[in-house]
Enzyme design. Structure first.
Site, PDB file in Angstrom:
ATOM      1  N   ASN A  24       0.875  -1.176   0.000  1.00  0.00           N
ATOM      2  CA  ASN A  24       0.000   0.000   0.000  1.00  0.00           C
ATOM      3  C   ASN A  24       0.912   1.226   0.000  1.00  0.00           C
ATOM      4  O   ASN A  24       1.492   1.561   1.034  1.00  0.00           O
ATOM      5  CB  ASN A  24      -0.881  -0.039   1.259  1.00  0.00           C
ATOM      6  CG  ASN A  24      -1.660   1.258   1.463  1.00  0.00           C
ATOM      7  OD1 ASN A  24      -1.777   2.080   0.552  1.00  0.00           O
ATOM      8  ND2 ASN A  24      -2.193   1.448   2.666  1.00  0.00           N
ATOM      9  N   TRP A  25       1.041   1.843  -1.161  1.00  0.00           N
ATOM     10  CA  TRP A  25       1.957   2.991  -1.267  1.00  0.00           C
ATOM     11  C   TRP A  25       1.407   4.245  -0.584  1.00  0.00           C
ATOM     12  O   TRP A  25       2.114   5.213  -0.415  1.00  0.00           O
ATOM     13  CB  TRP A  25       2.220   3.309  -2.746  1.00  0.00           C
ATOM     14  CG  TRP A  25       3.247   2.421  -3.383  1.00  0.00           C
ATOM     15  CD1 TRP A  25       3.689   1.201  -2.930  1.00  0.00           C
ATOM     16  CD2 TRP A  25       3.974   2.684  -4.585  1.00  0.00           C
ATOM     17  NE1 TRP A  25       4.637   0.700  -3.778  1.00  0.00           N
ATOM     18  CE2 TRP A  25       4.833   1.588  -4.813  1.00  0.00           C
ATOM     19  CE3 TRP A  25       3.978   3.739  -5.501  1.00  0.00           C
ATOM     20  CZ2 TRP A  25       5.692   1.532  -5.914  1.00  0.00           C
ATOM     21  CZ3 TRP A  25       4.818   3.668  -6.606  1.00  0.00           C
ATOM     22  CH2 TRP A  25       5.675   2.575  -6.803  1.00  0.00           C
ATOM     23  N   LYS A  26       0.127   4.253  -0.270  1.00  0.00           N
ATOM     24  CA  LYS A  26      -0.528   5.456   0.280  1.00  0.00           C
ATOM     25  C   LYS A  26      -0.292   6.625  -0.691  1.00  0.00           C
ATOM     26  O   LYS A  26      -0.220   6.399  -1.893  1.00  0.00           O
ATOM     27  CB  LYS A  26      -0.011   5.734   1.684  1.00  0.00           C
ATOM     28  CG  LYS A  26      -0.063   4.475   2.559  1.00  0.00           C
ATOM     29  CD  LYS A  26       0.185   4.729   3.992  1.00  0.00           C
ATOM     30  CE  LYS A  26       0.081   3.400   4.741  1.00  0.00           C
ATOM     31  NZ  LYS A  26       0.160   3.534   6.169  1.00  0.00           N
ATOM     32  N   HIS A  51      -9.358   1.560   5.410  1.00  0.00           N
ATOM     33  CA  HIS A  51      -8.034   1.724   6.027  1.00  0.00           C
ATOM     34  C   HIS A  51      -8.155   2.697   7.197  1.00  0.00           C
ATOM     35  O   HIS A  51      -8.943   3.647   7.140  1.00  0.00           O
ATOM     36  CB  HIS A  51      -7.035   2.244   4.979  1.00  0.00           C
ATOM     37  CG  HIS A  51      -5.627   2.206   5.488  1.00  0.00           C
ATOM     38  ND1 HIS A  51      -5.129   3.177   6.303  1.00  0.00           N
ATOM     39  CD2 HIS A  51      -4.637   1.283   5.344  1.00  0.00           C
ATOM     40  CE1 HIS A  51      -3.876   2.870   6.634  1.00  0.00           C
ATOM     41  NE2 HIS A  51      -3.557   1.722   6.053  1.00  0.00           N
ATOM     42  N   GLU A  81      -6.449   5.104   8.079  1.00  0.00           N
ATOM     43  CA  GLU A  81      -6.244   6.514   7.728  1.00  0.00           C
ATOM     44  C   GLU A  81      -7.501   7.115   7.109  1.00  0.00           C
ATOM     45  O   GLU A  81      -7.794   8.294   7.303  1.00  0.00           O
ATOM     46  CB  GLU A  81      -5.017   6.632   6.790  1.00  0.00           C
ATOM     47  CG  GLU A  81      -3.723   6.413   7.576  1.00  0.00           C
ATOM     48  CD  GLU A  81      -2.591   5.782   6.797  1.00  0.00           C
ATOM     49  OE1 GLU A  81      -2.620   5.780   5.555  1.00  0.00           O
ATOM     50  OE2 GLU A  81      -1.655   5.277   7.461  1.00  0.00           O
ATOM     51  N   GLU A  83      -4.983  -4.491  11.112  1.00  0.00           N
ATOM     52  CA  GLU A  83      -3.910  -3.515  11.252  1.00  0.00           C
ATOM     53  C   GLU A  83      -4.120  -2.720  12.538  1.00  0.00           C
ATOM     54  O   GLU A  83      -4.894  -1.748  12.547  1.00  0.00           O
ATOM     55  CB  GLU A  83      -3.919  -2.540  10.071  1.00  0.00           C
ATOM     56  CG  GLU A  83      -3.736  -3.203   8.723  1.00  0.00           C
ATOM     57  CD  GLU A  83      -3.194  -2.229   7.691  1.00  0.00           C
ATOM     58  OE1 GLU A  83      -2.109  -2.489   7.177  1.00  0.00           O
ATOM     59  OE2 GLU A  83      -3.842  -1.204   7.420  1.00  0.00           O
ATOM     60  N   GLY A  86       3.037   2.469  10.625  1.00  0.00           N
ATOM     61  CA  GLY A  86       4.031   3.520  10.387  1.00  0.00           C
ATOM     62  C   GLY A  86       4.804   3.941  11.621  1.00  0.00           C
ATOM     63  O   GLY A  86       5.478   4.967  11.624  1.00  0.00           O
ATOM     64  N   SER A  93       3.792  -1.906  10.273  1.00  0.00           N
ATOM     65  CA  SER A  93       5.255  -1.976  10.399  1.00  0.00           C
ATOM     66  C   SER A  93       5.827  -3.351  10.054  1.00  0.00           C
ATOM     67  O   SER A  93       6.752  -3.829  10.701  1.00  0.00           O
ATOM     68  CB  SER A  93       5.696  -1.544  11.809  1.00  0.00           C
ATOM     69  OG  SER A  93       5.331  -0.200  12.038  1.00  0.00           O
ATOM     70  N   GLY A 144       2.922  -1.010   4.195  1.00  0.00           N
ATOM     71  CA  GLY A 144       2.968   0.396   3.808  1.00  0.00           C
ATOM     72  C   GLY A 144       4.398   0.781   3.451  1.00  0.00           C
ATOM     73  O   GLY A 144       4.879   0.502   2.347  1.00  0.00           O
ATOM     74  N   GLY A 145       5.105   1.383   4.402  1.00  0.00           N
ATOM     75  CA  GLY A 145       6.453   1.924   4.177  1.00  0.00           C
ATOM     76  C   GLY A 145       7.389   0.996   3.412  1.00  0.00           C
ATOM     77  O   GLY A 145       8.056   1.424   2.462  1.00  0.00           O
TER      78      GLY A 145
HETATM   79  P1  PGA Z   1       3.156   0.464   7.503  1.00  0.00           P
HETATM   80  O1  PGA Z   1       1.672   0.691   6.961  1.00  0.00           O
HETATM   81  O2  PGA Z   1       3.657  -0.846   6.951  1.00  0.00           O
HETATM   82  O3  PGA Z   1       3.943   1.635   7.002  1.00  0.00           O
HETATM   83  O4  PGA Z   1       3.077   0.424   8.993  1.00  0.00           O
HETATM   84  C1  PGA Z   1       0.765  -0.381   6.871  1.00  0.00           C
HETATM   85  C2  PGA Z   1      -0.565   0.099   6.348  1.00  0.00           C
HETATM   86  O5  PGA Z   1      -1.016   1.178   6.741  1.00  0.00           O
HETATM   87  O6  PGA Z   1      -1.205  -0.584   5.533  1.00  0.00           O
END
Ligand code: PGA
Length: 248
Positions: free
Chosen positions: A8-10, A98, A100, A168, A174, A212, A233-234
């Protein structure tokens, strides 16, 4: 069950990054050509880059997804992207709910269920995200919160084929903090049980862990029963790290 490794590149990336990412991804996959037979790979990049990424990676078994979609089919909804548009540009998956989106766009479970239903109507597989906040965990409410999210955010159109759950924990996203393998195991078992009350053939639904996930912790997380992949994500922004996780 084949694990799904989803990136997930966001709101990250640009055309230059797509170019360097695809270059690196191709060379990583060339080192382990069997990988895509053993793992499903999915990239959820910003919508407007999906076509470009897909055309650069067309020879590889990588699938694509949106990071969100509208609950509406089409019409006067400025700024929104419909499930049929995602289909049209080559997506077969979409992330909904998600944390966010829930936090910054006030998305409720009911709204998320509407989005998932719109996606199912277009034959997209939904990755429905659930997870508790740090405060909720401190108050030992995590199962209550996640149970409610599952009951309310999964629409009646959900089947074992078109639905994936991503657990999650919000405090792990993150932050570099990951839930302990014991916590992950307990929650994933709980999610499986809840799904069994709600969806036919729930034992076939993939439950991803996210928060993470890194090459360093992926093997331990993916070895847990009822963890059927990862939402990353990251670490998905670097092809080497993304593929290292997939090799775990
Ligand atoms: P992260 O994000 O791996 O950077 O913690 C995961 C996500 O929000 O899907």
């Amino acid at each position: 069950m084949k694990n799904l490794i989803a990136g997930n590149w966001k709101m990250n990336g640009d055309r230059a990054m797509i170019e360097s990412f695809t270059h690196d991804l191709k060379s990583e996959l060339a080192k382990t050509p069997d990988l895509t037979g053993e793992r499903d790979l999915l990239l959820c990049v910003p919508h407007l880059y999906v076509s470009e990424l897909a055309s650069q990676l067309s020879s590889l078994s990588v699938t694509y997804g949106g990071q969100d979609c509208s609950a509406h089919e089409k019409g006067a909804y400025t700024g929104e992207v419909s499930a049929s548009m995602l289909r049209d540009i080559g997506c077969s998956y979409v992330i909904v709910g998600h944390s966010e989106r829930r936090a910054y766009h006030g998305e409720s479970n009911t709204h998320i269920a509407e989005k998932a239903e719109a996606a199912h109507t277009q034959n997209l597989t939904t990755i429905i995200c659930v997870g508790e906040t740090e405060q909720q965990r401190e108050m030992a409410q995590e199962e209550h919160v996640v149970g409610e999210q599952l009951m309310q955010a999964i629409p009646t159109t959900a089947t074992a084929e078109n639905t994936i759950i991503a657990y999650e924990p919000v405090w792990a996203i993150g932050t570099g903090k990951t839930a302990t393998p014991e916590d992950v195991s307990k929650m994933h078992d709980f999610i499986r049980e809840k799904l069994q009350e709600h969806v036919a053939q729930a034992e076939k639904i993939r439950i991803l862990y996210g928060g993470s996930v890194k090459p360093e912790n992926a093997s331990d997380l993916l070895a847990i029963d009822n963890v059927n992949g990862a939402l990353i994500g990251g670490a998905s922004l670097k092809a080497e790290q993304f593929i290292a996780i997939a090799r775990s």
